[in-house]
Scaffold this motif. Structure first.
Motif, PDB file in Angstrom:
ATOM      1  N   HIS A   9      42.830 -48.699  46.476  1.00 32.34           N
ATOM      2  CA  HIS A   9      43.954 -47.790  46.729  1.00 32.34           C
ATOM      3  C   HIS A   9      45.061 -47.940  45.687  1.00 32.34           C
ATOM      4  O   HIS A   9      45.643 -46.958  45.243  1.00 32.34           O
ATOM      5  CB  HIS A   9      44.547 -48.057  48.119  1.00 32.34           C
ATOM      6  CG  HIS A   9      43.585 -47.804  49.237  1.00 32.34           C
ATOM      7  ND1 HIS A   9      42.981 -48.808  49.933  1.00 32.34           N
ATOM      8  CD2 HIS A   9      43.118 -46.642  49.762  1.00 32.34           C
ATOM      9  CE1 HIS A   9      42.183 -48.297  50.855  1.00 32.34           C
ATOM     10  NE2 HIS A   9      42.249 -46.983  50.777  1.00 32.34           N
ATOM     11  N   TRP A 285      53.090 -51.677  50.612  1.00 33.47           N
ATOM     12  CA  TRP A 285      52.941 -50.833  51.788  1.00 33.47           C
ATOM     13  C   TRP A 285      53.874 -49.618  51.705  1.00 33.47           C
ATOM     14  O   TRP A 285      53.506 -48.507  52.113  1.00 33.47           O
ATOM     15  CB  TRP A 285      53.232 -51.623  53.064  1.00 33.47           C
ATOM     16  CG  TRP A 285      52.025 -52.379  53.560  1.00 33.47           C
ATOM     17  CD1 TRP A 285      51.834 -53.716  53.560  1.00 33.47           C
ATOM     18  CD2 TRP A 285      50.837 -51.790  54.093  1.00 33.47           C
ATOM     19  NE1 TRP A 285      50.590 -54.020  54.064  1.00 33.47           N
ATOM     20  CE2 TRP A 285      49.953 -52.851  54.403  1.00 33.47           C
ATOM     21  CE3 TRP A 285      50.422 -50.481  54.344  1.00 33.47           C
ATOM     22  CZ2 TRP A 285      48.698 -52.649  54.953  1.00 33.47           C
ATOM     23  CZ3 TRP A 285      49.150 -50.275  54.891  1.00 33.47           C
ATOM     24  CH2 TRP A 285      48.299 -51.350  55.193  1.00 33.47           C
ATOM     25  N   TRP A 288      52.396 -47.072  49.372  1.00 37.80           N
ATOM     26  CA  TRP A 288      51.209 -46.463  49.976  1.00 37.80           C
ATOM     27  C   TRP A 288      51.613 -45.455  51.056  1.00 37.80           C
ATOM     28  O   TRP A 288      51.060 -44.359  51.130  1.00 37.80           O
ATOM     29  CB  TRP A 288      50.298 -47.530  50.579  1.00 37.80           C
ATOM     30  CG  TRP A 288      49.107 -46.948  51.287  1.00 37.80           C
ATOM     31  CD1 TRP A 288      48.854 -46.948  52.625  1.00 37.80           C
ATOM     32  CD2 TRP A 288      48.033 -46.220  50.682  1.00 37.80           C
ATOM     33  NE1 TRP A 288      47.687 -46.281  52.901  1.00 37.80           N
ATOM     34  CE2 TRP A 288      47.155 -45.824  51.728  1.00 37.80           C
ATOM     35  CE3 TRP A 288      47.722 -45.858  49.375  1.00 37.80           C
ATOM     36  CZ2 TRP A 288      45.994 -45.102  51.489  1.00 37.80           C
ATOM     37  CZ3 TRP A 288      46.556 -45.137  49.138  1.00 37.80           C
ATOM     38  CH2 TRP A 288      45.711 -44.755  50.189  1.00 37.80           C
ATOM     39  N   GLU A 289      52.596 -45.803  51.863  1.00 37.30           N
ATOM     40  CA  GLU A 289      53.090 -44.891  52.897  1.00 37.30           C
ATOM     41  C   GLU A 289      53.678 -43.624  52.272  1.00 37.30           C
ATOM     42  O   GLU A 289      53.495 -42.510  52.785  1.00 37.30           O
ATOM     43  CB  GLU A 289      54.141 -45.590  53.757  1.00 37.30           C
ATOM     44  CG  GLU A 289      53.545 -46.625  54.713  1.00 37.30           C
ATOM     45  CD  GLU A 289      54.579 -47.560  55.317  1.00 37.30           C
ATOM     46  OE1 GLU A 289      55.795 -47.347  55.068  1.00 37.30           O
ATOM     47  OE2 GLU A 289      54.186 -48.514  56.000  1.00 37.30           O
ATOM     48  N   PHE A 291      52.770 -42.318  49.452  1.00 33.66           N
ATOM     49  CA  PHE A 291      51.629 -41.552  48.936  1.00 33.66           C
ATOM     50  C   PHE A 291      50.942 -40.775  50.059  1.00 33.66           C
ATOM     51  O   PHE A 291      50.627 -39.593  49.912  1.00 33.66           O
ATOM     52  CB  PHE A 291      50.640 -42.506  48.259  1.00 33.66           C
ATOM     53  CG  PHE A 291      49.388 -41.841  47.783  1.00 33.66           C
ATOM     54  CD1 PHE A 291      49.372 -41.086  46.626  1.00 33.66           C
ATOM     55  CD2 PHE A 291      48.208 -41.964  48.515  1.00 33.66           C
ATOM     56  CE1 PHE A 291      48.208 -40.463  46.187  1.00 33.66           C
ATOM     57  CE2 PHE A 291      47.040 -41.350  48.090  1.00 33.66           C
ATOM     58  CZ  PHE A 291      47.036 -40.590  46.922  1.00 33.66           C
ATOM     59  N   THR A 292      50.716 -41.440  51.206  1.00 31.15           N
ATOM     60  CA  THR A 292      50.029 -40.786  52.316  1.00 31.15           C
ATOM     61  C   THR A 292      50.879 -39.677  52.925  1.00 31.15           C
ATOM     62  O   THR A 292      50.334 -38.664  53.394  1.00 31.15           O
ATOM     63  CB  THR A 292      49.647 -41.812  53.406  1.00 31.15           C
ATOM     64  OG1 THR A 292      50.807 -42.578  53.775  1.00 31.15           O
ATOM     65  CG2 THR A 292      48.571 -42.764  52.897  1.00 31.15           C
ATOM     66  N   LYS A 294      52.829 -37.745  51.260  1.00 30.59           N
ATOM     67  CA  LYS A 294      52.668 -36.605  50.339  1.00 30.59           C
ATOM     68  C   LYS A 294      51.381 -35.839  50.667  1.00 30.59           C
ATOM     69  O   LYS A 294      51.334 -34.609  50.625  1.00 30.59           O
ATOM     70  CB  LYS A 294      52.627 -37.092  48.899  1.00 30.59           C
ATOM     71  CG  LYS A 294      53.986 -37.307  48.274  1.00 30.59           C
ATOM     72  CD  LYS A 294      53.833 -37.671  46.806  1.00 30.59           C
ATOM     73  CE  LYS A 294      55.184 -37.902  46.143  1.00 30.59           C
ATOM     74  NZ  LYS A 294      55.030 -38.271  44.712  1.00 30.59           N
ATOM     75  N   LEU A 295      50.321 -36.597  50.999  1.00 26.30           N
ATOM     76  CA  LEU A 295      49.039 -35.977  51.311  1.00 26.30           C
ATOM     77  C   LEU A 295      49.130 -35.128  52.587  1.00 26.30           C
ATOM     78  O   LEU A 295      48.568 -34.039  52.684  1.00 26.30           O
ATOM     79  CB  LEU A 295      47.964 -37.064  51.491  1.00 26.30           C
ATOM     80  CG  LEU A 295      47.532 -37.840  50.243  1.00 26.30           C
ATOM     81  CD1 LEU A 295      46.475 -38.861  50.617  1.00 26.30           C
ATOM     82  CD2 LEU A 295      47.000 -36.901  49.168  1.00 26.30           C
ATOM     83  N   ILE A 296      49.864 -35.664  53.557  1.00 32.09           N
ATOM     84  CA  ILE A 296      50.029 -34.957  54.837  1.00 32.09           C
ATOM     85  C   ILE A 296      50.820 -33.680  54.655  1.00 32.09           C
ATOM     86  O   ILE A 296      50.499 -32.620  55.187  1.00 32.09           O
ATOM     87  CB  ILE A 296      50.723 -35.871  55.877  1.00 32.09           C
ATOM     88  CG1 ILE A 296      49.823 -37.050  56.215  1.00 32.09           C
ATOM     89  CG2 ILE A 296      51.088 -35.095  57.132  1.00 32.09           C
ATOM     90  CD1 ILE A 296      50.493 -38.139  57.013  1.00 32.09           C
TER      91      ILE A 296
END
Length: 297
Positions: A9, A285, A288-289, A291-292, A294-296
């Motif tokens: 990741h 973390w 990563w949060e 990044f996720t 942005k995906l949502i």
């Protein structure tokens, strides 16, 4: 391909533009988040690397134009030195009290000790009566290199007797003990020491550093700021001379600084690897949060 297959990741570069680096891998963007940290202390210049890890002193946000990466700031300092896993005697008193003169020192790679640094250090040796300079580096196992660096100081009017040279130590313990012979560590510029500066402070040797205008020239500043040693940060070469004259004028006060430093480093963030690891973990973390999310969205 192996990185992709393993579903990494966050991929971290620890070499930058140093020898045998793996930056071409990062250009292929095998991981969704790519970060550079600790090995180069400057921007990679690659748009494929998302973040560079620093702190408020080495990578202030107002310097974001110096980086292609986004700046991440760890709470205290961008790095941490693991405490030695062996007991080592630290000289509480400055060697100057016994010797009657100041011994400056630098254990940095000789590539950092450029001609300008030699000029400034030569001037210090002239201004501080009977002072000496202890230079230790693996390159100094070569007698030709020893003669070459002594010749450079001689051209500035510094006798060879004032320059002590030594090559690589066989063990880390042997190397650390050498700091017991030094009163003040001199930080080279523009490329500051890193591990050597942390080790000097660990052994109780205060570091005189010159503030720079980028990551690799602000490392000494970050170290001293974290130790509350602001008086040991020079703003420029003129200030460097002024500070060194003041700091060497009273051997007893210098010795008190050494004892204070030895007592302080045990609880310092510079050597608290558990705290550093916890902060580093939280930072990973967080990105990563982000990044996720942005995906949502």
């Amino acid at each position: 391909n192996l990185i992709r297959e393993n579903g990494v990741h966050i991929l971290i570069d620890m070499s930058g533009h140093t020898a045998k680096n793996r930056l071409p891998i990062f250009i292929n963007k095998p991981a969704p988040i790519q970060v550079t940290w600790i090995g180069y202390n400057a921007s990679t210049g690659l748009k494929e690397i998302d973040y560079i890890i620093g702190d408020q002193y080495v990578t202030p946000l107002e310097n974001k134009n110096q980086f292609t990466e986004n700046i991440l700031q760890l709470p205290n300092i961008w790095s941490c030195l693991s405490k030695p896993d062996f007991k080592i005697k630290k000289e509480i008193s400055s060697p100057a009290l016994k010797n009657g003169f100041i011994t400056f020192g630098s254990f940095n790679n000789l590539s950092k000790i450029n001609d300008n640094v030699i000029d400034v250090w030569s001037e210090i040796l002239k201004r501080i009566e009977n002072s000496k300079l202890f230079i230790k580096a693996k390159q100094l196992d070569n007698l030709v290199i020893v003669e070459n660096i002594k010749r450079k100081f001689q051209k500035n009017g510094i006798s060879t007797e004032k320059i002590i040279t030594e090559g690589k130590s066989k063990t880390r313990e042997e190397m650390l003990k050498k700091y017991n012979q030094i009163d003040i560590a001199l930080d080279p510029f523009p490329y500051s020491g890193v591990t050597t500066s942390l080790e000097a402070n660990w052994m109780g040797v205060p570091l005189l550093t010159k503030k720079g205008n980028n990551f690799y020239s602000r490392i000494g500043t970050s170290i001293n700021k974290n130790l509350g040693m602001e008086d040991w940060i020079a703003n420029n070469e003129k200030d460097y001379y002024i500070k060194i004259l003041k700091l060497t004028s009273d051997f007893n006060k210098l010795s008190q600084t050494r004892e204070h430093l030895i007592n302080k480093v045990n609880d310092s963030t510079l050597f608290d690897s558990s705290l550093f690891a916890n902060n580093f973990n939280k930072m990973l973390w967080k990105i990563w949060e982000k990044f996720t999310l942005k995906l949502i969205n």
